[in-house]
Write a protein that holds these residues in place. Sequence first.
Motif, PDB file in Angstrom:
ATOM      1  N   PHE A   1      50.139  38.157 -13.938  1.00 15.18           N
ATOM      2  CA  PHE A   1      48.968  38.624 -13.214  1.00 15.18           C
ATOM      3  C   PHE A   1      49.415  39.442 -12.017  1.00 15.18           C
ATOM      4  CE2 PHE A   1      50.076  34.830 -10.933  1.00 15.18           C
ATOM      5  CZ  PHE A   1      49.602  34.966  -9.629  1.00 15.18           C
TER       6      PHE A   1
ATOM      7  N   LEU B   1      49.439  28.694  -5.960  1.00 17.39           N
ATOM      8  CA  LEU B   1      48.137  28.662  -6.621  1.00 17.39           C
ATOM      9  C   LEU B   1      47.382  27.377  -6.287  1.00 17.39           C
ATOM     10  CD1 LEU B   1      48.980  30.080 -10.180  1.00 17.39           C
ATOM     11  CD2 LEU B   1      47.864  31.268  -8.289  1.00 17.39           C
TER      12      LEU B   1
ATOM     13  N   TRP C   1      44.681  28.982  -3.625  1.00 20.53           N
ATOM     14  CA  TRP C   1      44.091  29.667  -4.778  1.00 20.53           C
ATOM     15  C   TRP C   1      43.284  30.859  -4.278  1.00 20.53           C
ATOM     16  CZ3 TRP C   1      44.076  30.434  -9.795  1.00 20.53           C
ATOM     17  CH2 TRP C   1      42.968  31.026 -10.384  1.00 20.53           C
TER      18      TRP C   1
ATOM     19  N   VAL D   1      43.020  34.216  -6.397  1.00 20.79           N
ATOM     20  CA  VAL D   1      43.196  35.258  -7.404  1.00 20.79           C
ATOM     21  C   VAL D   1      41.849  35.898  -7.703  1.00 20.79           C
ATOM     22  CG1 VAL D   1      44.019  35.810  -9.709  1.00 20.79           C
ATOM     23  CG2 VAL D   1      45.140  33.997  -8.380  1.00 20.79           C
TER      24      VAL D   1
ATOM     25  N   LEU E   1      44.930  39.455 -15.254  1.00 22.84           N
ATOM     26  CA  LEU E   1      45.763  38.596 -16.099  1.00 22.84           C
ATOM     27  C   LEU E   1      46.046  39.231 -17.455  1.00 22.84           C
ATOM     28  CD1 LEU E   1      47.091  35.766 -16.453  1.00 22.84           C
ATOM     29  CD2 LEU E   1      44.937  35.027 -17.496  1.00 22.84           C
TER      30      LEU E   1
ATOM     31  N   CYS F   1      48.390  37.973 -20.979  1.00 18.27           N
ATOM     32  CA  CYS F   1      49.177  36.861 -21.522  1.00 18.27           C
ATOM     33  C   CYS F   1      49.503  37.089 -22.997  1.00 18.27           C
ATOM     34  CB  CYS F   1      48.440  35.537 -21.346  1.00 18.27           C
ATOM     35  SG  CYS F   1      46.744  35.545 -21.948  1.00 18.27           S
TER      36      CYS F   1
ATOM     37  N   ASP G   1      38.848  30.925 -15.166  1.00 19.87           N
ATOM     38  CA  ASP G   1      40.006  31.455 -14.469  1.00 19.87           C
ATOM     39  C   ASP G   1      40.954  30.402 -13.914  1.00 19.87           C
ATOM     40  OD1 ASP G   1      38.073  30.749 -12.632  1.00 19.87           O
ATOM     41  OD2 ASP G   1      38.177  32.601 -11.480  1.00 19.87           O
TER      42      ASP G   1
ATOM     43  N   TYR H   1      44.850  29.733 -15.203  1.00 18.27           N
ATOM     44  CA  TYR H   1      46.013  29.979 -14.351  1.00 18.27           C
ATOM     45  C   TYR H   1      46.806  28.698 -14.122  1.00 18.27           C
ATOM     46  CZ  TYR H   1      44.855  34.803 -13.059  1.00 18.27           C
ATOM     47  OH  TYR H   1      44.623  36.168 -13.073  1.00 18.27           O
ATOM     48  N   TYR H   2      46.120  27.595 -13.851  1.00 22.14           N
ATOM     49  CA  TYR H   2      46.819  26.331 -13.628  1.00 22.14           C
ATOM     50  C   TYR H   2      47.583  25.901 -14.872  1.00 22.14           C
ATOM     51  CZ  TYR H   2      44.929  25.081  -9.022  1.00 22.14           C
ATOM     52  OH  TYR H   2      44.645  25.034  -7.681  1.00 22.14           O
TER      53      TYR H   2
ATOM     54  N   LEU I   1      54.408  31.636 -16.080  1.00 23.46           N
ATOM     55  CA  LEU I   1      53.510  32.594 -15.430  1.00 23.46           C
ATOM     56  C   LEU I   1      54.268  33.355 -14.352  1.00 23.46           C
ATOM     57  CD1 LEU I   1      50.567  33.644 -14.964  1.00 23.46           C
ATOM     58  CD2 LEU I   1      50.281  31.743 -13.354  1.00 23.46           C
TER      59      LEU I   1
ATOM     60  N   TYR J   1      54.077  36.769 -11.327  1.00 26.15           N
ATOM     61  CA  TYR J   1      53.210  37.618 -10.511  1.00 26.15           C
ATOM     62  C   TYR J   1      53.850  38.978 -10.324  1.00 26.15           C
ATOM     63  CZ  TYR J   1      50.977  39.490  -6.294  1.00 26.15           C
ATOM     64  OH  TYR J   1      50.347  40.307  -5.389  1.00 26.15           O
TER      65      TYR J   1
END
Length: 317
Positions: free
Chosen positions: A128, A168, A172, A174, A179, A181, A203, A207-208, A216, A218
């Motif tokens: 992301f 995150l 948090w 975002v 994103l 994936c 979302d 993400y979690y 993941l 950035y």
Amino acid sequence: MSSLNSNSGRQLASVLIPLYNHASYIIDCLDSVLAQDPANIELLLIDDGSSDDGFSIAQRWKGEHGNRFARIEFERQVNVGITQTFDRLMRKSTGSVILIVASDDVLLPGSVTKRLSLLNQPGVMAVFGDAIPIDAQGNATGTSAIAELGQSSSRAALVDSRTLPWELIFRWNVYGSVLMCRREAVLKSDGSSVLNLEIFSEDMQLYYLLGSQGSLRYLNQPVAKYRVHTTNTSHTQSNVVKLRKNIYESRKHAMIGMPVWRRAVVAMQAFTYHRWGTGLRDRLSLPMVAVAYVGILVARITYDFYRTRILGQAYDV
């Protein structure tokens, strides 16, 4: 259809757009997808029971530009909510990589290519980036949604895979359609998605989940424009209660598979949801809610000490 574009031999990207009452913005959104590499994109859009003419506008756009995409499908459904719409879009997709794009957001030029270069690195399953905040008319109101909207996140911490999951959790922040994936990161072997369909929004849980897997990453640059306007789901007063419950449910769901210390912190965060309750059980829980807040504060101070003093990250929040 194969997950590779037979004409170019390159990865096919599935761009998924859930459309809901965004007639004023959908053309900007679709044009930004067209500006990527449409021959390597399958574009899937589902109108989730909109009350405006956004779907008709999108259909006309499809008639003009649809032949430039590897695959394109637009359809309507009765309103089921954003999570179930994303679930259906993901299950309909065939690309090897998946991008989630809100119908009022805009992808920046090169958005797909930039994220794909990081996604193709070993061990990376999802990427992301940042977003540029814009107003309803499309005018930029800042340069970084992560740093300037809500509670600022540390971009230095997000860049470092050792601290990204913690950032995150503690900050948090975002925003936007940022994103990308791998298909196997969000779809199980039986074709179902990893989403909990009972949760209002997709979302945070997504993400979690990806952060817990350690795959993941950035990308520290804007890849989209995030439109801030009065009809944003997150800015509508009528959805405040839903969003609070969404955060609670997402945290509970995210605890599955987390390492023990992260799970403990997220459990305390989830427990603070009881501060909003009005029932007897919620009122009796208030002293423990206060204890949970203290525990979260101690954990966050410890985390910031670790990342700035031990890892030498910039304190940029």
